[in-house]
Design an enzyme around this catalytic site. Structure first.
Site, PDB file in Angstrom:
ATOM      1  CD  GLU A 170     -94.605 -10.283 -17.600  1.00 12.73           C
ATOM      2  OE1 GLU A 170     -94.414 -10.624 -16.575  1.00 12.73           O
ATOM      3  OE2 GLU A 170     -93.852  -9.972 -18.568  1.00 12.73           O
ATOM      4  CD  GLU A 208     -91.469  -6.820 -12.472  1.00 15.00           C
ATOM      5  OE1 GLU A 208     -92.596  -6.540 -12.720  1.00 15.00           O
ATOM      6  OE2 GLU A 208     -90.524  -7.362 -12.929  1.00 15.00           O
ATOM      7  CD  GLU A 216     -93.571 -12.615 -12.580  1.00 16.66           C
ATOM      8  OE1 GLU A 216     -93.267 -12.057 -11.460  1.00 16.66           O
ATOM      9  OE2 GLU A 216     -93.297 -11.642 -13.687  1.00 16.66           O
ATOM     10  NE  ARG A 262     -85.939 -12.264 -22.454  1.00 15.94           N
ATOM     11  CZ  ARG A 262     -86.376 -11.970 -21.573  1.00 15.94           C
ATOM     12  NH1 ARG A 262     -87.690 -11.887 -20.923  1.00 15.94           N
ATOM     13  NH2 ARG A 262     -85.761 -11.491 -20.578  1.00 15.94           N
ATOM     14  CG  ASP A 305     -96.970  -3.636 -18.568  1.00 17.31           C
ATOM     15  OD1 ASP A 305     -97.547  -2.418 -18.715  1.00 17.31           O
ATOM     16  OD2 ASP A 305     -96.061  -4.034 -18.380  1.00 17.31           O
ATOM     17  CG  HIS A 338     -95.056  -6.715 -16.057  1.00 19.58           C
ATOM     18  ND1 HIS A 338     -94.848  -5.940 -17.547  1.00 19.58           N
ATOM     19  CD2 HIS A 338     -94.015  -7.183 -16.054  1.00 19.58           C
ATOM     20  CE1 HIS A 338     -93.747  -6.135 -18.014  1.00 19.58           C
ATOM     21  NE2 HIS A 338     -92.973  -7.223 -16.967  1.00 19.58           N
ATOM     22  CG  ASP A 378     -90.800 -13.573 -14.777  1.00 17.32           C
ATOM     23  OD1 ASP A 378     -91.624 -14.091 -15.431  1.00 17.32           O
ATOM     24  OD2 ASP A 378     -90.701 -12.269 -15.267  1.00 17.32           O
TER      25      ASP A 378
HETATM   26 MG    MG Z   1     -92.766 -11.236 -15.590  1.00 21.31          MG
END
Ligand code: MG
Length: 385
Positions: A265, A337, A238, A46, A288, A315, A212
């Protein structure tokens, strides 16, 4: 008490030295399926396509008596332009304790260019700074101002792929980052299944396992993968889809009626959450607090979710004191989390974190009871941008 200044600042922390660890962290090498995975030149990591020099964004709000609060968001410097160039001059001179009014002003001020996306990060930073300031002025931790604590300590689930290390640390609920998506075809589907199967094998049936998918799938792929993963009893799947695709979320719910689904999120403001609750798109909402609008927006989401009997698990709730305090205040938030990107072998107390930020012990966490969000940040570490 009036606001005398709102400014974005740089935080210069004293150097922290973390031990080497026993091996590289999953975050340093693992492939994670994502919305850009269809483009081979950036598929592997990423970091190849995310903004290079946009770090965390800090916002300082100061009151007439010199007391100041600090808020945290992301995507500086793009977000700094919204705060310094627009929102700050509109809010200076207002009552700093009037967080509900100020949040409504920011929601409306940003209408000409949109309240979601980057503007929502700006609103979050200011709102969190205002709540930190309110706590400091009243001498109370933010969870107390919100009506908490709802319990003695919070149970944390861990996010990351170094499961053996997390077991050693005492966690009992685990969320994996899915490596492959539609671009990897049938071979990727098989490898995803093997990845989840291995994790289930390692943790046994007495621990929870989640996956996720970070906006990487379409409805068809999410359904195919969910069907293959049924034997591994995932607690939830998710963020399978592109966040704006509300019709896709409705369709996914229809095609996977028995699979617990979680998302949120990358939803901004309270409105997408309202739509999701109304149409029963998902089982677990994951706003989030540093991105969706701060404490004030999360309060609105909590109210709607509680009324509908929908769960909320923030999140990244444990990754900084903002999420820790909010989660600690509400009985409707069962878990925190706990993202771990540091190397296996490095104790959590020695991994990078903010001063004053509690860490998990045996998979549980209790937030600081210091005023505001309990951050122990020296004003001298803050530099005006
Ligand atoms: Mg996530």
């Amino acid at each position: 008490m009036k606001i005398t200044s709102i400014q974005t600042v740089r935080l210069h922390l004293p150097p922290q030295s973390a031990p080497e660890g026993s091996r590289r962290s999953w975050a340093e090498h693992a492939e994670v399926a994502n919305p850009m995975s269809r483009y081979p030149h950036v598929k592997r990591q990423r970091a190849l396509w995310l903004p290079k020099n946009w770090g965390p964004l800090w916002c300082k709000v100061t009151a007439e008596d010199g007391t100041w609060g600090l808020g945290l968001s992301d995507h500086a410097p793009a977000v700094a332009a919204v705060i310094d160039g627009h929102l700050a001059p509109q809010l200076v001179g207002q009552d700093c304790l009037a967080t509900e009014k100020l949040a409504d002003m920011m929601f409306r001020l940003t209408k000409p260019y949109g309240t979601t996306g980057l503007a929502s990060y700006a609103i979050s930073a200011i709102d969190l700074a205002l709540w930190d300031l309110k706590g400091k002025l009243l001498g109370k931790p933010v969870y107390s101002l919100l009506g908490g604590p709802a319990r003695d300590k919070m149970v944390c689930y861990v996010t990351g792929n170094d499961i053996d290390w997390y077991q050693e640390l005492g966690f009992r609920a685990f969320k994996l980052a899915c490596p492959y998506g539609p671009a990897d075809g049938l071979d990727g589907l098989a490898k995803n299944e093997e990845f989840v199967a291995q994790a289930r094998e390692r943790i046994g049936d007495a621990c929870e396992l989640m996956l996720d998918c970070w906006m990487a799938f379409d409805v068809e792929y999410a359904v195919r993968l969910a069907e293959r993963l049924r034997p591994y009893k995932l607690r939830w799947l998710e963020e399978c889809l592109i966040p704006e695709d509300m019709d896709g979320h409705i369709e996914l719910r229809r095609r996977l009626p028995d699979q617990t689904l979680a998302t949120g999120e990358h939803w901004y403001t309270h409105l997408p959450f309202q739509a999701a609750i109304k149409q029963r798109m998902v089982d677990i909402l994951q706003p989030d607090i540093n991105w969706c609008g701060g404490v004030t927006t999360c309060q609105k989401i909590m109210g709607m979710a509680e009324a509908a009997g929908t769960s909320v698990i923030l999140h990244g709730g444990a990754r900084n004191p903002y999420g820790q305090h909010f989660s600690y205040a509400f009985a409707g938030i069962p878990w925190l989390e706990y993202f771990i990107g540091s190397r296996p072998g490095v104790p959590l107390e020695q991994a990078p974190r903010l001063p004053g930020q509690p860490v998990a012990k045996d998979g549980c966490l209790t937030p600081s009871d210091a005023p505001g969000f309990g951050l122990e940040i020296d004003e001298a570490w803050l530099e005006a941008v």
